[in-house]
Design a protein around this motif. Structure first.
Motif, mmCIF file in Angstrom:
data_model
loop_
_atom_site.group_PDB
_atom_site.id
_atom_site.type_symbol
_atom_site.label_atom_id
_atom_site.label_comp_id
_atom_site.label_asym_id
_atom_site.label_seq_id
_atom_site.Cartn_x
_atom_site.Cartn_y
_atom_site.Cartn_z
ATOM 1 N N ILE A 152 25.069 -3.268 -24.566
ATOM 2 C CA ILE A 152 25.733 -4.334 -25.191
ATOM 3 C C ILE A 152 26.411 -3.753 -26.640
ATOM 4 C CG2 ILE A 152 23.923 -5.078 -26.839
ATOM 5 C CD1 ILE A 152 26.441 -7.324 -24.998
ATOM 6 N N LEU A 153 26.007 -2.655 -27.244
ATOM 7 C CA LEU A 153 26.553 -2.276 -28.288
ATOM 8 C C LEU A 153 27.790 -1.571 -27.929
ATOM 9 C CD1 LEU A 153 23.390 -0.837 -30.038
ATOM 10 C CD2 LEU A 153 24.516 -3.106 -30.531
ATOM 11 N N PRO A 154 28.100 -0.635 -26.982
ATOM 12 C CA PRO A 154 29.135 -0.150 -26.815
ATOM 13 C C PRO A 154 30.199 -1.072 -26.269
ATOM 14 C CG PRO A 154 27.535 0.582 -25.157
ATOM 15 C CD PRO A 154 26.764 -0.114 -26.207
ATOM 16 N N LEU A 155 29.837 -2.012 -25.612
ATOM 17 C CA LEU A 155 30.427 -3.193 -24.870
ATOM 18 C C LEU A 155 31.250 -3.942 -26.137
ATOM 19 C CD1 LEU A 155 31.566 -4.372 -22.396
ATOM 20 C CD2 LEU A 155 29.321 -6.041 -22.373
ATOM 21 N N LEU A 156 30.405 -4.394 -27.151
ATOM 22 C CA LEU A 156 30.887 -5.185 -28.343
ATOM 23 C C LEU A 156 31.881 -4.243 -29.092
ATOM 24 C CD1 LEU A 156 27.712 -6.400 -29.823
ATOM 25 C CD2 LEU A 156 29.560 -7.939 -29.058
ATOM 26 N N GLY A 157 31.787 -2.901 -29.015
ATOM 27 C CA GLY A 157 32.650 -2.114 -29.795
ATOM 28 C C GLY A 157 33.888 -2.031 -29.025
ATOM 29 N N PHE A 158 33.966 -2.074 -27.409
ATOM 30 C CA PHE A 158 35.216 -1.969 -26.819
ATOM 31 C C PHE A 158 35.703 -3.313 -26.806
ATOM 32 C CE2 PHE A 158 37.159 -2.564 -22.813
ATOM 33 C CZ PHE A 158 37.787 -1.359 -22.585
ATOM 34 N N GLU A 159 35.331 -4.323 -26.724
ATOM 35 C CA GLU A 159 35.777 -5.744 -26.853
ATOM 36 C C GLU A 159 36.627 -5.885 -28.311
ATOM 37 O OE1 GLU A 159 33.916 -9.268 -24.915
ATOM 38 O OE2 GLU A 159 32.398 -8.239 -25.024
ATOM 39 N N PHE A 160 36.008 -5.543 -29.101
ATOM 40 C CA PHE A 160 36.515 -5.792 -30.683
ATOM 41 C C PHE A 160 37.826 -4.512 -30.956
ATOM 42 C CE2 PHE A 160 37.072 -4.274 -34.791
ATOM 43 C CZ PHE A 160 37.007 -5.149 -35.697
ATOM 44 N N TYR A 161 37.737 -3.329 -30.324
ATOM 45 C CA TYR A 161 38.985 -2.358 -30.493
ATOM 46 C C TYR A 161 40.158 -2.698 -29.422
ATOM 47 C CZ TYR A 161 36.477 -0.002 -34.002
ATOM 48 O OH TYR A 161 36.058 0.544 -35.082
ATOM 49 N N PHE A 162 39.693 -3.407 -28.528
ATOM 50 C CA PHE A 162 40.410 -3.443 -27.341
ATOM 51 C C PHE A 162 40.947 -4.724 -26.759
ATOM 52 C CE2 PHE A 162 38.912 0.987 -26.984
ATOM 53 C CZ PHE A 162 40.195 1.840 -26.970
ATOM 54 N N GLU A 163 40.773 -5.797 -27.908
ATOM 55 C CA GLU A 163 40.695 -7.188 -27.521
ATOM 56 C C GLU A 163 42.126 -7.646 -26.584
ATOM 57 O OE1 GLU A 163 40.139 -11.684 -29.451
ATOM 58 O OE2 GLU A 163 40.218 -9.687 -30.706
ATOM 59 N N ALA A 164 43.088 -6.982 -27.208
ATOM 60 C CA ALA A 164 44.512 -7.384 -26.793
ATOM 61 C C ALA A 164 44.597 -6.795 -25.421
ATOM 62 C CB ALA A 164 45.685 -6.994 -27.736
ATOM 63 N N LYS A 165 44.195 -5.396 -25.267
ATOM 64 C CA LYS A 165 44.443 -4.668 -24.011
ATOM 65 C C LYS A 165 43.582 -5.460 -22.759
ATOM 66 C CE LYS A 165 46.212 -0.957 -22.421
ATOM 67 N NZ LYS A 165 47.664 -0.604 -22.485
ATOM 68 N N ILE A 166 42.438 -6.082 -23.251
ATOM 69 C CA ILE A 166 41.703 -6.639 -22.290
ATOM 70 C C ILE A 166 42.205 -7.932 -21.714
ATOM 71 C CG2 ILE A 166 39.333 -7.823 -22.065
ATOM 72 C CD1 ILE A 166 37.796 -5.885 -23.742
ATOM 73 N N LYS A 167 42.824 -8.509 -22.738
ATOM 74 C CA LYS A 167 43.643 -9.768 -22.134
ATOM 75 C C LYS A 167 44.986 -9.506 -21.260
ATOM 76 C CE LYS A 167 42.374 -12.850 -26.038
ATOM 77 N NZ LYS A 167 42.682 -13.522 -27.251
ATOM 78 N N GLU A 168 45.389 -8.359 -21.480
ATOM 79 C CA GLU A 168 46.743 -8.053 -20.582
ATOM 80 C C GLU A 168 46.338 -7.332 -19.441
ATOM 81 O OE1 GLU A 168 48.991 -5.346 -23.306
ATOM 82 O OE2 GLU A 168 49.165 -6.878 -24.938
ATOM 83 N N VAL A 169 45.399 -6.245 -19.677
ATOM 84 C CA VAL A 169 45.150 -5.731 -18.182
ATOM 85 C C VAL A 169 44.048 -6.105 -17.594
ATOM 86 C CG1 VAL A 169 44.140 -3.581 -17.323
ATOM 87 C CG2 VAL A 169 45.896 -3.648 -19.187
ATOM 88 N N ARG A 170 44.214 -6.908 -16.513
ATOM 89 C CA ARG A 170 43.480 -7.526 -15.637
ATOM 90 C C ARG A 170 41.994 -6.725 -15.392
ATOM 91 N NH1 ARG A 170 43.400 -11.921 -11.668
ATOM 92 N NH2 ARG A 170 42.060 -11.497 -9.969
ATOM 93 N N SER A 171 42.059 -5.520 -14.817
ATOM 94 C CA SER A 171 40.927 -4.866 -14.318
ATOM 95 C C SER A 171 39.998 -4.537 -15.269
ATOM 96 C CB SER A 171 41.318 -3.308 -13.883
ATOM 97 O OG SER A 171 42.148 -2.764 -14.761
ATOM 98 N N LEU A 172 40.542 -4.465 -16.897
ATOM 99 C CA LEU A 172 39.650 -4.208 -17.906
ATOM 100 C C LEU A 172 38.918 -5.483 -18.306
ATOM 101 C CD1 LEU A 172 41.997 -2.200 -20.694
ATOM 102 C CD2 LEU A 172 39.867 -1.709 -19.248
ATOM 103 N N GLY A 173 39.691 -6.839 -18.049
ATOM 104 C CA GLY A 173 38.797 -7.825 -18.389
ATOM 105 C C GLY A 173 37.738 -8.290 -17.192
ATOM 106 N N MET A 174 37.839 -7.772 -15.918
ATOM 107 C CA MET A 174 37.033 -7.546 -14.916
ATOM 108 C C MET A 174 35.621 -6.959 -15.298
ATOM 109 S SD MET A 174 35.964 -8.811 -12.137
ATOM 110 C CE MET A 174 37.181 -9.809 -11.035
ATOM 111 N N ALA A 175 36.150 -5.745 -15.713
ATOM 112 C CA ALA A 175 34.999 -4.658 -15.891
ATOM 113 C C ALA A 175 34.161 -5.105 -17.007
ATOM 114 C CB ALA A 175 35.568 -3.432 -16.455
ATOM 115 N N VAL A 176 34.681 -5.765 -18.047
ATOM 116 C CA VAL A 176 33.881 -6.279 -19.295
ATOM 117 C C VAL A 176 32.993 -7.422 -18.882
ATOM 118 C CG1 VAL A 176 34.068 -7.705 -21.455
ATOM 119 C CG2 VAL A 176 35.595 -5.760 -21.009
#
Length: 325
Positions: A152-176
């Motif tokens: 959960i710790l690296p996952l939280l960091g990933f979501e925090f730094y790449f929040e906009a990218k996660i919303k734009e890229v469908r595959s990143l959103g699915m991975a999260v």
């Protein structure tokens, strides 16, 4: 005296029969248990993925959620078919089969259909379900669960730094969403398996409230997201926004509790719980030994009394036999 002896013999025979049956299973149990255990793991994993992908704020994974739903329906038919086969085989514990049909993840800790005392586990085979076995499994999985929770710790960091990218890229959103689903799946599988083995289930729940919260909070968020689909169709935008805020609050609470669980597991590593459980088992075994000793004493006294009575009868018969001679 004779009735007491017969009752004691019956209890001893019954105890011996239970011990013998504890190592037996029906042919269907032995055939289906390994397959159904891993089918249930798959069921739980698919349920976790479907539950999490439906929580996407952009509703990008509705099709994937539908696929998960239909897959779960197909697996649900498998559980119903297994229950029917056990009924045709005249297996015992039909109520347990009914509960499994209503809630298939319970199949992880399903008992045999002879006396309901054994359960099949990977790499362990058929084992007698007990508090000691549950504690042993918790201890074996403790380091693995800590490692999974730490994700959960690296996952939280990933979501925090790449929040906009996660919303734009469908595959990143699915991975999260899949990463969160994996963490949920691990805790749900461990909790369901261990609670199915212990004798005092309410006490187990009280001692594992953090685990229960980790399992339940995403389900609450899922229900909110599920309600969102109906709200969106009715164009109730204000309600949709409120639902998403509640969903986000539930998931933030889930992550916070998960971090608390990491700290708790690292500090205790289940050793204290295992020691406490072993001490309780020792007390229970000592009580059982005392009861057996008391029962053996009664049987011994009955036998001695019977011998004494027979001896008195022999002494009374001796003068009579002498006079006859």
């Amino acid at each position: 005296m004779d009735s007491a002896i017969r009752q004691s013999e019956f209890q001893l025979q019954r105890h011996a029969q239970v011990q013998m049956n504890s190592a037996q299973q029906t042919e269907l149990d032995r055939r289906f248990a390994p397959v159904m255990f891993f089918v249930t793991l798959a069921f739980l994993a698919i349920a976790g993925v479907g539950m999490h992908v439906l929580q996407d704020s952009e509703s990008r994974f509705t099709h994937a959620a539908h696929v998960c739903g239909w897959t779960l329906f197909g697996l649900w038919i498998v559980y119903i078919s297994e229950a029917i086969l056990h009924m045709r085989d005249r297996g015992q514990f039909r109520r347990s089969d009914l509960f499994i049909c209503l809630f298939p993840p319970l199949r992880l800790g399903a008992r045999d259909h002879i006396d309901g005392t054994t359960v099949w586990l990977p790499w362990m085979g058929w084992k007698t379900a007990s508090d000691e076995l549950a504690a042993d499994i918790e201890l074996r999985l403790s380091y693995t669960m800590i490692a999974i929770a730490l994700l959960i710790l690296p996952l939280l960091g990933f979501e925090f730094y790449f929040e906009a990218k996660i919303k734009e890229v469908r595959s990143l959103g699915m991975a999260v969403q899949i990463a969160q689903a994996f963490i949920w799946f691990a805790f749900a599988a461990e909790f369901i398996l261990t609670i199915s083995l212990v004798s005092k289930k309410l006490k187990f729940v009280k001692e594992h409230l953090l685990d229960l919260a980790i399992i339940c909070l995403p389900m609450i968020a899922f229900m909110r997201a599920f309600r969102l689909t109906g709200a969106a169709r009715l164009s109730r935008l204000s309600k949709s926004a409120r639902v998403f805020r509640l969903r986000g609050l539930a998931m933030r609470a889930w992550r916070a509790i998960l971090i608390l669980q990491i700290v708790d597991r690292i500090l205790h590593r289940d050793q204290e719980k295992r020691l406490r459980m072993l001490e309780e088992q020792i007390a229970e075994k000592q009580k059982e030994i005392q009861e057996l000793q008391d029962e053996a004493r009664l049987v011994r006294e009955s036998i001695e009394a019977q011998k004494l009575e027979n001896s008195d009868l022999d002494q009374q018969d001796a003068p009579i036999n002498a006079r006859v001679d």
